[in-house]
Motif scaffolding. Structure first.
Motif, PDB file in Angstrom:
ATOM      1  N   TRP A 118      -5.460 -10.640  -7.706  1.00 43.49           N
ATOM      2  CA  TRP A 118      -5.002  -9.352  -7.102  1.00 43.49           C
ATOM      3  C   TRP A 118      -6.079  -8.822  -6.017  1.00 43.49           C
ATOM      4  CZ3 TRP A 118      -8.529  -5.462  -7.637  1.00 43.49           C
ATOM      5  CH2 TRP A 118      -9.666  -5.721  -8.898  1.00 43.49           C
ATOM      6  N   GLN A 119      -7.123  -9.223  -5.944  1.00 46.77           N
ATOM      7  CA  GLN A 119      -7.967  -8.626  -5.133  1.00 46.77           C
ATOM      8  C   GLN A 119      -7.563  -9.212  -3.761  1.00 46.77           C
ATOM      9  OE1 GLN A 119      -9.035 -10.478  -7.819  1.00 46.77           O
ATOM     10  NE2 GLN A 119     -10.888  -9.752  -8.415  1.00 46.77           N
ATOM     11  N   GLY A 120      -7.441 -10.508  -3.604  1.00 45.41           N
ATOM     12  CA  GLY A 120      -6.853 -10.908  -2.136  1.00 45.41           C
ATOM     13  C   GLY A 120      -5.614 -10.376  -1.834  1.00 45.41           C
ATOM     14  N   ALA A 121      -4.765 -10.103  -2.496  1.00 45.72           N
ATOM     15  CA  ALA A 121      -3.612  -9.469  -2.442  1.00 45.72           C
ATOM     16  C   ALA A 121      -3.869  -7.964  -2.048  1.00 45.72           C
ATOM     17  CB  ALA A 121      -2.337  -9.522  -3.408  1.00 45.72           C
ATOM     18  N   SER A 122      -4.822  -7.264  -2.371  1.00 47.84           N
ATOM     19  CA  SER A 122      -5.007  -6.083  -2.217  1.00 47.84           C
ATOM     20  C   SER A 122      -5.702  -5.924  -0.767  1.00 47.84           C
ATOM     21  CB  SER A 122      -6.177  -5.569  -3.379  1.00 47.84           C
ATOM     22  OG  SER A 122      -5.692  -5.494  -4.390  1.00 47.84           O
ATOM     23  N   TYR A 123      -6.760  -6.546  -0.744  1.00 46.19           N
ATOM     24  CA  TYR A 123      -7.220  -6.617   0.468  1.00 46.19           C
ATOM     25  C   TYR A 123      -6.379  -7.067   1.699  1.00 46.19           C
ATOM     26  CZ  TYR A 123     -11.798  -5.504  -1.245  1.00 46.19           C
ATOM     27  OH  TYR A 123     -13.028  -4.843  -2.006  1.00 46.19           O
ATOM     28  N   GLU A 124      -5.501  -8.029   1.650  1.00 46.15           N
ATOM     29  CA  GLU A 124      -4.369  -8.394   2.422  1.00 46.15           C
ATOM     30  C   GLU A 124      -3.865  -7.254   2.917  1.00 46.15           C
ATOM     31  OE1 GLU A 124      -1.593 -12.206   3.105  1.00 46.15           O
ATOM     32  OE2 GLU A 124      -1.243 -10.748   1.451  1.00 46.15           O
ATOM     33  N   ALA A 125      -3.134  -6.508   1.912  1.00 45.13           N
ATOM     34  CA  ALA A 125      -2.392  -5.186   2.354  1.00 45.13           C
ATOM     35  C   ALA A 125      -3.251  -4.109   2.845  1.00 45.13           C
ATOM     36  CB  ALA A 125      -1.683  -4.669   0.763  1.00 45.13           C
ATOM     37  N   LEU A 126      -4.426  -3.863   2.451  1.00 43.39           N
ATOM     38  CA  LEU A 126      -5.325  -2.961   3.153  1.00 43.39           C
ATOM     39  C   LEU A 126      -5.608  -3.024   4.417  1.00 43.39           C
ATOM     40  CD1 LEU A 126      -7.735  -2.087   0.007  1.00 43.39           C
ATOM     41  CD2 LEU A 126      -5.498  -0.741   0.626  1.00 43.39           C
ATOM     42  N   SER A 127      -5.723  -4.218   4.885  1.00 45.16           N
ATOM     43  CA  SER A 127      -6.297  -4.942   5.921  1.00 45.16           C
ATOM     44  C   SER A 127      -5.181  -4.622   7.065  1.00 45.16           C
ATOM     45  CB  SER A 127      -6.880  -6.213   6.067  1.00 45.16           C
ATOM     46  OG  SER A 127      -5.766  -7.174   5.907  1.00 45.16           O
ATOM     47  N   ALA A 128      -4.000  -4.676   6.577  1.00 40.55           N
ATOM     48  CA  ALA A 128      -2.629  -4.507   7.550  1.00 40.55           C
ATOM     49  C   ALA A 128      -2.427  -3.082   7.919  1.00 40.55           C
ATOM     50  CB  ALA A 128      -1.391  -5.343   6.829  1.00 40.55           C
ATOM     51  N   SER A 129      -2.998  -2.292   7.295  1.00 38.26           N
ATOM     52  CA  SER A 129      -2.483  -0.578   7.363  1.00 38.26           C
ATOM     53  C   SER A 129      -3.557   0.233   8.256  1.00 38.26           C
ATOM     54  CB  SER A 129      -2.519  -0.157   5.962  1.00 38.26           C
ATOM     55  OG  SER A 129      -2.453   1.444   6.231  1.00 38.26           O
ATOM     56  N   ASN A 130      -3.029   0.457   9.359  1.00 39.18           N
ATOM     57  CA  ASN A 130      -3.791   1.324  10.290  1.00 39.18           C
ATOM     58  C   ASN A 130      -4.148   2.872   9.590  1.00 39.18           C
ATOM     59  OD1 ASN A 130      -5.034   1.513  12.999  1.00 39.18           O
ATOM     60  ND2 ASN A 130      -3.201   3.101  13.653  1.00 39.18           N
ATOM     61  N   TRP A 131      -3.127   3.091   8.855  1.00 37.43           N
ATOM     62  CA  TRP A 131      -3.284   4.375   8.291  1.00 37.43           C
ATOM     63  C   TRP A 131      -4.590   4.427   7.277  1.00 37.43           C
ATOM     64  CZ3 TRP A 131      -3.295   5.027   2.718  1.00 37.43           C
ATOM     65  CH2 TRP A 131      -3.096   6.511   2.474  1.00 37.43           C
ATOM     66  N   PHE A 132      -4.823   3.412   6.914  1.00 36.83           N
ATOM     67  CA  PHE A 132      -5.964   3.086   5.578  1.00 36.83           C
ATOM     68  C   PHE A 132      -7.136   2.990   6.560  1.00 36.83           C
ATOM     69  CE2 PHE A 132      -8.692   0.837   2.841  1.00 36.83           C
ATOM     70  CZ  PHE A 132      -8.605   1.498   1.598  1.00 36.83           C
ATOM     71  N   HIS A 133      -7.048   2.281   7.606  1.00 36.06           N
ATOM     72  CA  HIS A 133      -8.425   2.246   8.282  1.00 36.06           C
ATOM     73  C   HIS A 133      -8.843   3.366   8.885  1.00 36.06           C
ATOM     74  CE1 HIS A 133      -6.477  -1.731   9.784  1.00 36.06           C
ATOM     75  NE2 HIS A 133      -6.629  -1.969   8.345  1.00 36.06           N
ATOM     76  N   GLY A 178      -9.003   6.486   7.936  1.00 37.30           N
ATOM     77  CA  GLY A 178      -8.899   7.757   7.075  1.00 37.30           C
ATOM     78  C   GLY A 178      -8.034   7.632   5.748  1.00 37.30           C
ATOM     79  N   GLY A 179      -7.113   6.647   5.553  1.00 38.52           N
ATOM     80  CA  GLY A 179      -6.150   6.860   4.280  1.00 38.52           C
ATOM     81  C   GLY A 179      -7.205   6.378   3.037  1.00 38.52           C
ATOM     82  N   PHE A 180      -8.453   5.684   3.451  1.00 41.56           N
ATOM     83  CA  PHE A 180      -9.208   5.295   2.309  1.00 41.56           C
ATOM     84  C   PHE A 180      -9.894   6.432   1.625  1.00 41.56           C
ATOM     85  CE2 PHE A 180     -11.659   5.140   6.316  1.00 41.56           C
ATOM     86  CZ  PHE A 180     -12.644   6.091   5.819  1.00 41.56           C
ATOM     87  N   ASN A 181      -9.824   7.691   2.131  1.00 42.69           N
ATOM     88  CA  ASN A 181     -10.549   8.743   1.546  1.00 42.69           C
ATOM     89  C   ASN A 181      -9.937   9.294   0.422  1.00 42.69           C
ATOM     90  OD1 ASN A 181     -13.133   9.178   2.785  1.00 42.69           O
ATOM     91  ND2 ASN A 181     -11.913   9.397   4.655  1.00 42.69           N
ATOM     92  N   LEU A 192       0.845  -1.247   0.103  1.00 43.25           N
ATOM     93  CA  LEU A 192       0.022  -0.024   0.064  1.00 43.25           C
ATOM     94  C   LEU A 192       0.948   1.402   0.031  1.00 43.25           C
ATOM     95  CD1 LEU A 192      -2.910   1.369   0.478  1.00 43.25           C
ATOM     96  CD2 LEU A 192      -2.449   1.156   2.856  1.00 43.25           C
ATOM     97  N   GLU A 193       0.504   2.047  -0.848  1.00 43.27           N
ATOM     98  CA  GLU A 193       1.289   3.398  -1.080  1.00 43.27           C
ATOM     99  C   GLU A 193       0.352   4.371  -0.142  1.00 43.27           C
ATOM    100  OE1 GLU A 193       4.274   3.362  -2.242  1.00 43.27           O
ATOM    101  OE2 GLU A 193       4.194   1.636  -3.386  1.00 43.27           O
ATOM    102  N   GLU A 194       0.921   5.119   0.753  1.00 41.34           N
ATOM    103  CA  GLU A 194       0.216   6.071   1.701  1.00 41.34           C
ATOM    104  C   GLU A 194      -0.023   7.474   1.055  1.00 41.34           C
ATOM    105  OE1 GLU A 194       1.722   5.944   5.752  1.00 41.34           O
ATOM    106  OE2 GLU A 194       0.900   3.726   5.874  1.00 41.34           O
ATOM    107  N   THR A 195      -0.506   7.319  -0.204  1.00 44.36           N
ATOM    108  CA  THR A 195      -0.820   8.420  -0.871  1.00 44.36           C
ATOM    109  C   THR A 195      -2.330   9.215  -1.162  1.00 44.36           C
ATOM    110  OG1 THR A 195      -1.040   7.142  -2.994  1.00 44.36           O
ATOM    111  CG2 THR A 195       0.983   8.291  -2.498  1.00 44.36           C
ATOM    112  N   THR A 196      -2.677  10.238  -1.594  1.00 41.96           N
ATOM    113  CA  THR A 196      -3.938  10.440  -1.782  1.00 41.96           C
ATOM    114  C   THR A 196      -4.304  10.804  -3.056  1.00 41.96           C
ATOM    115  OG1 THR A 196      -3.759  11.883   0.186  1.00 41.96           O
ATOM    116  CG2 THR A 196      -5.609  12.266  -1.042  1.00 41.96           C
ATOM    117  N   PRO A 197      -5.253   9.810  -3.693  1.00 40.17           N
ATOM    118  CA  PRO A 197      -5.726   8.557  -3.283  1.00 40.17           C
ATOM    119  C   PRO A 197      -4.804   7.419  -2.865  1.00 40.17           C
ATOM    120  CG  PRO A 197      -6.070   8.761  -5.369  1.00 40.17           C
ATOM    121  CD  PRO A 197      -5.561   9.894  -5.264  1.00 40.17           C
ATOM    122  N   ALA A 198      -4.899   6.624  -2.194  1.00 39.39           N
ATOM    123  CA  ALA A 198      -4.361   5.472  -1.508  1.00 39.39           C
ATOM    124  C   ALA A 198      -4.050   4.669  -3.198  1.00 39.39           C
ATOM    125  CB  ALA A 198      -4.898   4.629  -0.544  1.00 39.39           C
TER     126      ALA A 198
END
Ligand SMILES: [Zn+2]
Length: 269
Positions: free
Chosen positions: A249-264, A266-269, A163-169
């Motif tokens: 790619w969906q499994g890999a994506s959700y795995e990376a997203l679920s591990a990121s406190n930043w994403f949970h 507000g990073g999702f915005n 996950l790249e912590e960018t806007t948007p992620a």
């Protein structure tokens, strides 16, 4: 193999070519046997090239036979169709993503004339993967892309996302093979990933998925600003995809997203 040749030969009006084709039957059958033996040993790069068969049938004649007889004749069309239909849900086995629309020669017919109508060498493929592989001929074991009939690369997870912590992620994808795989299999998986440009394909798909999930995550965040609900949802999605296919790619994506406190949080915005 000899049945395929007979069916093709019986479809030919050109009697000279028909005779020549029946003459080279043992050679084509022997090439298929060699192909199967090399495929099992992950060594198809060692298959000898063949510009013409026994000096009798050229690569161009075999190409014509494939395009105008094997693919089109009502005696052989069912063989072509069964190869095209052999992938579950018509998903291309090379990218695991797009729909099968064609048949690919794993070893190209331009330089392996003797494998032009060999079913083991014919694989269902999407048009993009077929095109990406066109120019590639492996000269060393590690350069070979994975062969869906011989290589089992999906019993273990090898596809991961960062996950790249960018806007948007954003998500980037990479290969990390299990340590118990031998070095050649690891390198081949890397070659496969590069040849079929899977990093680009998956990054593009996941960017779209991140847009699609935003509204849902905003609702979960409104219900729980700690981000815990979001985390649980993402973990659940990662598990759901992984249960069906370990290298989506969906499994890999959700795995990376679920591990990121930043994403949970507000990073999702
Ligand atoms: Zn594909």
């Amino acid at each position: 193999m000899s049945q395929v040749i007979d069916l093709c030969a019986n479809s030919l009006r050109n009697l000279t070519l028909k005779t020549k084709l029946l003459n080279i039957k043992p050679t084509i059958a022997a090439s298929e046997t060699k192909y199967a033996a090399l495929g099992i040993k992950a060594s198809l790069y060692l298959h000898p090239t063949c510009k013409d068969i026994n000096g009798q049938v050229s690569a161009d004649e075999m190409k014509d036979l494939y395009q105008n007889t094997f693919v089109k004749s009502n005696k052989t069309r069912h063989l072509y169709d069964s190869i095209k239909k052999s992938s579950p849900n018509d998903i291309c086995p090379f990218c695991g993503q797009r729909t099968v629309s064609t048949v690919d020669h794993y070893l190209p017919k331009s330089i392996y004339a003797d494998l032009t109508i060999t079913p083991l060498n014919l694989l269902p493929s999407c048009a993009d993967c077929n095109f990406s592989k066109r120019a590639v001929t492996a000269l060393a074991p590690q350069d070979q892309t994975l062969h869906p009939y011989f290589d089992d690369a999906d019993s273990d997870q090898w596809l991961f996302a960062k996950l790249e912590e960018t806007t948007p992620a954003a998500l980037t994808f990479f290969v990390r093979c299990p340590a118990h795989w031998d070095q050649i299999k690891q390198s081949r998986t890397e070659s496969h990933f590069k040849t079929f440009k899977l990093a680009q394909l998956y990054a593009s798909n996941s960017a779209n998925e991140l847009n699609n999930m935003r509204f849902h995550l905003q609702k979960l965040f409104a219900a729980d600003v700690s981000g815990q609900l979001i985390k649980l949802h993402l973990e659940d999605m990662a598990e759901t995809y992984a249960a069906n296919y370990k290298n989506s790619w969906q499994g890999a994506s959700y795995e990376a997203l679920s591990a990121s406190n930043w994403f949970h949080t507000g990073g999702f915005n």
